[in-house]
Design a protein around this motif. Structure first.
Motif, PDB file in Angstrom:
ATOM      1  N   TYR A   1      39.535  34.474  25.875  1.00 14.28           N
ATOM      2  CA  TYR A   1      40.133  36.294  26.268  1.00 14.28           C
ATOM      3  C   TYR A   1      40.006  36.411  27.464  1.00 14.28           C
ATOM      4  N   SER A   2      38.434  36.275  28.364  1.00 16.67           N
ATOM      5  CA  SER A   2      37.884  37.067  29.381  1.00 16.67           C
ATOM      6  C   SER A   2      39.122  35.978  30.492  1.00 16.67           C
ATOM      7  N   VAL A   3      39.225  35.305  30.447  1.00 17.56           N
ATOM      8  CA  VAL A   3      39.059  34.249  31.417  1.00 17.56           C
ATOM      9  C   VAL A   3      40.898  34.375  31.173  1.00 17.56           C
ATOM     10  N   LEU A   4      41.554  34.102  30.273  1.00 14.72           N
ATOM     11  CA  LEU A   4      43.434  34.831  30.099  1.00 14.72           C
ATOM     12  C   LEU A   4      43.794  36.378  30.119  1.00 14.72           C
ATOM     13  N   HIS A   5      42.471  36.944  29.659  1.00 14.48           N
ATOM     14  CA  HIS A   5      43.140  38.631  30.486  1.00 14.48           C
ATOM     15  C   HIS A   5      42.857  38.934  32.222  1.00 14.48           C
ATOM     16  N   ARG A   6      41.881  38.303  32.516  1.00 13.64           N
ATOM     17  CA  ARG A   6      41.888  38.058  34.143  1.00 13.64           C
ATOM     18  C   ARG A   6      42.933  37.226  35.061  1.00 13.64           C
ATOM     19  N   SER A   7      43.504  35.982  34.110  1.00 13.25           N
ATOM     20  CA  SER A   7      45.002  35.865  35.067  1.00 13.25           C
ATOM     21  C   SER A   7      46.337  36.741  34.373  1.00 13.25           C
ATOM     22  N   LEU A   8      46.078  36.999  33.662  1.00 12.36           N
ATOM     23  CA  LEU A   8      47.447  38.145  33.062  1.00 12.36           C
ATOM     24  C   LEU A   8      47.436  39.066  34.485  1.00 12.36           C
ATOM     25  N   THR A   9      45.498  39.977  34.781  1.00 15.39           N
ATOM     26  CA  THR A   9      46.327  40.789  35.544  1.00 15.39           C
ATOM     27  C   THR A   9      45.935  40.457  37.374  1.00 15.39           C
ATOM     28  N   ARG A  10      44.304  40.294  36.950  1.00 13.88           N
ATOM     29  CA  ARG A  10      44.199  40.083  38.680  1.00 13.88           C
ATOM     30  C   ARG A  10      44.670  38.629  39.332  1.00 13.88           C
ATOM     31  N   ASP A  11      45.207  37.944  38.728  1.00 14.82           N
ATOM     32  CA  ASP A  11      46.084  37.242  38.979  1.00 14.82           C
ATOM     33  C   ASP A  11      47.981  36.704  38.493  1.00 14.82           C
ATOM     34  N   ARG A  12      48.082  37.805  37.913  1.00 13.13           N
ATOM     35  CA  ARG A  12      49.443  37.704  37.907  1.00 13.13           C
ATOM     36  C   ARG A  12      50.716  37.324  38.320  1.00 13.13           C
ATOM     37  N   ASP A  13      50.829  36.917  39.212  1.00 12.40           N
ATOM     38  CA  ASP A  13      52.172  37.011  40.357  1.00 12.40           C
ATOM     39  C   ASP A  13      51.464  35.695  41.451  1.00 12.40           C
ATOM     40  N   GLN A  14      50.607  35.392  41.061  1.00 16.50           N
ATOM     41  CA  GLN A  14      49.796  33.337  41.303  1.00 16.50           C
ATOM     42  C   GLN A  14      50.491  33.553  39.969  1.00 16.50           C
ATOM     43  N   HIS A  15      49.819  33.414  38.636  1.00 16.70           N
ATOM     44  CA  HIS A  15      49.837  33.044  37.642  1.00 16.70           C
ATOM     45  C   HIS A  15      52.586  32.371  37.411  1.00 16.70           C
ATOM     46  N   ARG A  16      52.695  33.450  37.600  1.00 14.84           N
ATOM     47  CA  ARG A  16      53.771  34.052  37.985  1.00 14.84           C
ATOM     48  C   ARG A  16      54.570  32.682  39.118  1.00 14.84           C
ATOM     49  N   LEU A  17      54.262  32.826  39.923  1.00 14.86           N
ATOM     50  CA  LEU A  17      54.785  31.590  40.857  1.00 14.86           C
ATOM     51  C   LEU A  17      54.553  29.632  39.934  1.00 14.86           C
ATOM     52  N   TRP A  18      53.755  29.523  39.603  1.00 17.61           N
ATOM     53  CA  TRP A  18      52.952  28.807  38.562  1.00 17.61           C
ATOM     54  C   TRP A  18      54.518  28.371  37.584  1.00 17.61           C
TER      55      TRP A  18
END
Length: 213
Positions: free
Chosen positions: A93-110
């Motif tokens: 959950y912690s890893v996913l939360h960071r990806s949805l907040t801190r790295d949201r833009d990069q994950h959108r690029l994925w």
């Protein structure tokens, strides 16, 4: 093994800087709306310099995604798959939360890359490789859980892996599509659903029935 020369170190530093700038530019505007000239301008370099390090915009996007996903996969390996089992779900959950907040833009690029992969063979190869690595991590986690529970899967490992990948991937996609969504609410909903899915994938202790293949 020989140490890298000063010129090699400078080149690697410059390349890393350009990837970082491209990440910011591409993740904010999307692949289709950014040119190499735009990225060169944002980076404060000439178009020729950018072409020296990256042959094309496709080459640059692959470098951007590779850098981000390497970090994401490393986090999953370190904090979830290789960590003690007692708190593996909270760690996920912690890893996913960071990806949805801190790295949201990069994950959108994925997700942008995955769409482009339907048309660009080079993108398809990288998307397939990354997805295969993520599937492998899920399969490893299922094996650890199976050993710890002394229980068999109710479905084949490949099917269970695909199911969990689809669930996690769907969480991210829905979050990306809804810019107004609160990451805490998204994770909270996931926390309610995910344990039930995990539970359904394993036979109860003492159940002698073989798993469905």
């Amino acid at each position: 093994m020989s140490r890298p020369s000063l010129s090699q170190t400078k080149a690697e530093t410059k390349r890393a800087f350009l990837i970082e700038q491209a990440t910011l530019c591409l993740s904010q505007k999307g692949y289709a709306h950014v040119s190499l000239r735009d990225i060169a301008k944002e980076s404060g370099v000439s178009l020729g310099i950018l072409h020296y390090y990256f042959a094309s915009k496709e080459d640059l996007l692959l470098a951007v995604i590779s850098r981000y996903k390497e970090g994401f996969i490393a986090e999953l390996e370190r904090e979830v798959v290789e960590a003690p089992l007692e708190r593996w779900m909270d760690s996920l959950y912690s890893v996913l939360h960071r990806s949805l907040t801190r790295d949201r833009d990069q994950h959108r690029l994925w997700y942008d890359l995955q769409v482009q992969a339907m048309y660009v063979p080079a993108f398809y190869e990288q998307v397939s490789e990354i997805r295969a690595r993520l599937h492998s991590l899920i399969a490893q986690m299922l094996e650890r859980l199976s050993d710890a529970k002394h229980s068999s899967l109710t479905v084949g490992k490949e099917a269970a892996t695909a199911l969990l990948y689809s669930l996690i991937d769907g969480l991210f996609l829905q979050s990306m599509l809804s810019e107004a969504s609160d990451s805490k609410d998204v994770i909270s909903h996931f926390e309610q659903t995910f344990p039930l899915v995990i539970q359904s994938l394993f036979l109860p202790k003492g159940d002698s029935h073989s798993s469905i293949r």
